[in-house]
Design a protein around this motif. Structure first.
Motif, PDB file in Angstrom:
ATOM      1  N   SER A  27      62.285   2.094   8.719  1.00  0.00           N
ATOM      2  CA  SER A  27      61.109   2.502   9.478  1.00  0.00           C
ATOM      3  C   SER A  27      61.447   2.698  10.949  1.00  0.00           C
ATOM      4  N   GLY A  28      62.197   1.761  11.506  1.00  0.00           N
ATOM      5  CA  GLY A  28      62.570   1.865  12.916  1.00  0.00           C
ATOM      6  C   GLY A  28      63.345   3.130  13.215  1.00  0.00           C
ATOM      7  N   GLN A  29      64.254   3.479  12.303  1.00  0.00           N
ATOM      8  CA  GLN A  29      65.060   4.682  12.524  1.00  0.00           C
ATOM      9  C   GLN A  29      64.245   5.956  12.308  1.00  0.00           C
ATOM     10  N   MET A  30      63.319   5.933  11.342  1.00  0.00           N
ATOM     11  CA  MET A  30      62.476   7.116  11.126  1.00  0.00           C
ATOM     12  C   MET A  30      61.534   7.336  12.310  1.00  0.00           C
ATOM     13  N   LYS A  31      61.039   6.253  12.882  1.00  0.00           N
ATOM     14  CA  LYS A  31      60.173   6.382  14.059  1.00  0.00           C
ATOM     15  C   LYS A  31      60.940   6.916  15.258  1.00  0.00           C
ATOM     16  N   ALA A  32      62.235   6.620  15.300  1.00  0.00           N
ATOM     17  CA  ALA A  32      63.056   7.062  16.437  1.00  0.00           C
ATOM     18  C   ALA A  32      63.480   8.521  16.325  1.00  0.00           C
ATOM     19  N   LEU A  33      63.273   9.130  15.147  1.00  0.00           N
ATOM     20  CA  LEU A  33      63.666  10.530  14.975  1.00  0.00           C
ATOM     21  C   LEU A  33      62.818  11.435  15.861  1.00  0.00           C
ATOM     22  N   LYS A  34      63.428  12.491  16.351  1.00  0.00           N
ATOM     23  CA  LYS A  34      62.683  13.501  17.099  1.00  0.00           C
ATOM     24  C   LYS A  34      61.780  14.258  16.117  1.00  0.00           C
ATOM     25  N   PRO A  35      60.711  14.887  16.611  1.00  0.00           N
ATOM     26  CA  PRO A  35      59.784  15.582  15.706  1.00  0.00           C
ATOM     27  C   PRO A  35      60.469  16.579  14.783  1.00  0.00           C
ATOM     28  N   ASP A  36      61.455  17.352  15.312  1.00  0.00           N
ATOM     29  CA  ASP A  36      62.118  18.338  14.459  1.00  0.00           C
ATOM     30  C   ASP A  36      62.979  17.663  13.400  1.00  0.00           C
ATOM     31  N   GLU A  37      63.561  16.489  13.724  1.00  0.00           N
ATOM     32  CA  GLU A  37      64.359  15.755  12.740  1.00  0.00           C
ATOM     33  C   GLU A  37      63.456  15.142  11.671  1.00  0.00           C
ATOM     34  N   PHE A  38      62.321  14.604  12.104  1.00  0.00           N
ATOM     35  CA  PHE A  38      61.364  14.028  11.146  1.00  0.00           C
ATOM     36  C   PHE A  38      60.826  15.116  10.221  1.00  0.00           C
ATOM     37  N   GLN A  39      60.541  16.279  10.789  1.00  0.00           N
ATOM     38  CA  GLN A  39      60.056  17.403   9.983  1.00  0.00           C
ATOM     39  C   GLN A  39      61.097  17.816   8.945  1.00  0.00           C
ATOM     40  N   ASP A  40      62.371  17.749   9.326  1.00  0.00           N
ATOM     41  CA  ASP A  40      63.436  18.197   8.423  1.00  0.00           C
ATOM     42  C   ASP A  40      63.568  17.326   7.182  1.00  0.00           C
ATOM     43  N   ILE A  41      63.015  16.105   7.225  1.00  0.00           N
ATOM     44  CA  ILE A  41      63.035  15.262   6.027  1.00  0.00           C
ATOM     45  C   ILE A  41      62.078  15.818   4.982  1.00  0.00           C
ATOM     46  N   LEU A  42      60.921  16.293   5.439  1.00  0.00           N
ATOM     47  CA  LEU A  42      59.848  16.692   4.542  1.00  0.00           C
ATOM     48  C   LEU A  42      59.798  18.195   4.288  1.00  0.00           C
ATOM     49  N   ARG A  43      60.081  18.993   5.315  1.00  0.00           N
ATOM     50  CA  ARG A  43      59.848  20.438   5.222  1.00  0.00           C
ATOM     51  C   ARG A  43      60.730  21.158   4.202  1.00  0.00           C
ATOM     52  N   PRO A  44      62.015  20.785   4.040  1.00  0.00           N
ATOM     53  CA  PRO A  44      62.862  21.546   3.100  1.00  0.00           C
ATOM     54  C   PRO A  44      62.276  21.649   1.701  1.00  0.00           C
ATOM     55  N   ALA A  45      61.538  20.637   1.266  1.00  0.00           N
ATOM     56  CA  ALA A  45      60.967  20.680  -0.085  1.00  0.00           C
ATOM     57  C   ALA A  45      59.980  21.835  -0.205  1.00  0.00           C
ATOM     58  N   PHE A  46      59.233  22.091   0.863  1.00  0.00           N
ATOM     59  CA  PHE A  46      58.188  23.116   0.799  1.00  0.00           C
ATOM     60  C   PHE A  46      58.701  24.492   1.194  1.00  0.00           C
ATOM     61  N   ARG A  47      59.704  24.528   2.090  1.00  0.00           N
ATOM     62  CA  ARG A  47      60.127  25.816   2.647  1.00  0.00           C
ATOM     63  C   ARG A  47      60.528  26.803   1.562  1.00  0.00           C
ATOM     64  N   GLU A  48      61.224  26.316   0.533  1.00  0.00           N
ATOM     65  CA  GLU A  48      61.709  27.209  -0.515  1.00  0.00           C
ATOM     66  C   GLU A  48      60.607  27.641  -1.474  1.00  0.00           C
ATOM     67  N   GLU A  49      59.470  26.931  -1.441  1.00  0.00           N
ATOM     68  CA  GLU A  49      58.397  27.223  -2.391  1.00  0.00           C
ATOM     69  C   GLU A  49      57.131  27.760  -1.720  1.00  0.00           C
ATOM     70  N   GLU A  50      57.159  27.898  -0.403  1.00  0.00           N
ATOM     71  CA  GLU A  50      55.938  28.265   0.322  1.00  0.00           C
ATOM     72  C   GLU A  50      55.347  29.577  -0.178  1.00  0.00           C
ATOM     73  N   VAL A  51      56.206  30.592  -0.315  1.00  0.00           N
ATOM     74  CA  VAL A  51      55.711  31.915  -0.707  1.00  0.00           C
ATOM     75  C   VAL A  51      55.053  31.851  -2.084  1.00  0.00           C
ATOM     76  N   GLN A  52      55.682  31.112  -3.016  1.00  0.00           N
ATOM     77  CA  GLN A  52      55.101  30.996  -4.351  1.00  0.00           C
ATOM     78  C   GLN A  52      53.737  30.328  -4.306  1.00  0.00           C
ATOM     79  N   LEU A  53      53.624  29.248  -3.517  1.00  0.00           N
ATOM     80  CA  LEU A  53      52.343  28.562  -3.404  1.00  0.00           C
ATOM     81  C   LEU A  53      51.285  29.484  -2.794  1.00  0.00           C
ATOM     82  N   MET A  54      51.676  30.278  -1.809  1.00  0.00           N
ATOM     83  CA  MET A  54      50.723  31.182  -1.165  1.00  0.00           C
ATOM     84  C   MET A  54      50.301  32.306  -2.108  1.00  0.00           C
TER      85      MET A  54
END
Length: 388
Positions: free
Chosen positions: A338-365
């Motif tokens: 938790s301490g290390q995740m809180k210390a991540l910069k916003p773009d680094e924190f986003q990179d944990i979650l965003r890759p899962a959606f980035r490849e599927e965004e167009v299909q979902l839309m």
């Protein structure tokens, strides 16, 4: 109607992100929830990011308080030491062990109990120095997520419950606004294709906005009277706490790390370390060594050491499978992550979650657009052909 379409398309997009947990379909035609399908990738990115900040697994191990691990091993093994020795000896030389004078057996039990603390301390210290090489953390995560594909779903749903519901609700607002823009067009150009096309645009755009609301903007921005930031990013501390707690309780437990050490790709090295620290139990005591060699012979003495090593591996597994000890250590691991995740910069924190959606965004839309087009077609039919 557009507000309903906006709400439903966002709800559908969220559901398609989580379900089905297993792929349903034939060949390339079918669907599996985005998060279960990308769970392994997200977990690897998360561990890479957090350990990169912290250093390595050895540093995390120090936070677990090695002395507490030593105490756990001693407290669990000492009461069963006589039992372990009996099991080994009955396996190698049952007749001789039964006929061995009781005072000799008691001397062996006592010697083993006296030597245990120092052996365990050195063993735990050795493990701590080499843990990063003994445990393939990515392989551990891959194995656990393969066995429990719904686990990442639960992590996301608990960590981001507020944000996910907010995305669904905002779909109604966005859909209503887009629908209001469509009304004057329909009034002026009541073409059969306009409502289905408008519905597709509403569904597509609503899903696009919903996905982007989760992750963008990266940093807080003020728009008129509102302070805007990606929903997951805005609650990075809270999400980090929930994410870290669930990972520590279900993925990276002491029991599972110990199992990965013993049965993973570097299991032979782990066994060699155990053997190195067990050998002095017999070899460093002249009385013990002579007694063992007289009773079982040189060949039997070698077999005895092998049996002791195997018993030690089994005992190690039993020690770290203690539920109470795992519950006690889980908050320590969670605090580190938790301490290390809180210390991540916003773009680094986003990179944990965003890759899962980035490849599927167009299909979902596109799915949202198709659903919107069907709703538009239904609305056109109801307006022109159904009289109530």
């Amino acid at each position: 109607m557009a507000a309903v379409v906006g709400w439903l398309t966002n709800w559908l997009a969220i559901q398609m992100s989580f379900y089905p947990v297993q792929f349903i379909g034939v060949g390339l035609i079918g669907w599996q929830g985005v998060i279960p399908r990308k769970a392994e990738k997200m977990a690897h990115i998360c561990i890479d990011r957090t350990l990169r900040q912290f250093g390595d697994l050895n540093a995390v191990y120090q936070k677990l308080e090695p002395q507490r691990i030593v105490e756990q091993v001693i407290s669990q093994v000492t009461p069963r030491m006589d039992e372990y020795i009996d099991e080994v000896m009955y396996e190698i030389q049952p007749v001789l062990w039964d006929n061995l004078p009781l005072f000799v057996r008691n001397r062996i039990y006592q010697w083993a109990r006296e030597q245990l603390p120092s052996r365990v301390e050195e063993l735990v210290e050795d493990f701590g120095d080499d843990l990063d090489e003994l445990v393939d953390l990515k392989a551990l995560l891959s194995r656990e997520l393969e066995k429990h594909p719904d686990m990442m779903n639960r992590i996301f749903q608990q960590a981001g419950a507020v944000e996910l519901q907010s995305v669904i609700n905002r779909g109604a607002v966005i859909g209503g606004i887009l629908g209001a823009l469509l009304v004057p067009l329909w009034t002026r150009y009541p073409e059969p294709w306009l409502l289905p096309l408008g519905g597709f645009v509403v569904g597509f755009v609503t899903n696009w906005i919903a996905i982007n609301l989760i992750f963008a903007p990266l940093k807080p921005r003020r728009i008129l009277f509102w302070k805007v930031q990606g929903l997951f990013l805005r609650r990075q501390p809270e999400i980090s706490d929930v994410w870290a707690r669930l990972v520590a309780e279900e993925l990276i437990t002491v029991e599972k790390v110990a199992d990965a050490m013993i049965n993973g790709s570097h299991g032979d090295r782990t066994r060699a370390i155990i053997q190195k620290h067990l050998r002095p139990l017999l070899d460093n005591s002249v009385i013990m060594k002579l007694t063992a060699q007289v009773t079982v012979g040189m060949t039997g003495y070698t077999e005895l050491k092998k049996a002791m090593n195997q018993k030690a591996v089994l005992a190690t597994r039993d020690v770290f499978s203690d539920p109470a000890f795992n519950r006690e250590r889980a908050p320590v691991v969670a605090e580190v992550l938790s301490g290390q995740m809180k210390a991540l910069k916003p773009d680094e924190f986003q990179d944990i979650l965003r890759p899962a959606f980035r490849e599927e965004e167009v299909q979902l839309m596109i799915v949202g657009g198709i659903f919107g087009a069907l709703a538009g077609l239904l609305q056109f039919v109801s307006l022109n052909y159904l009289n109530f």
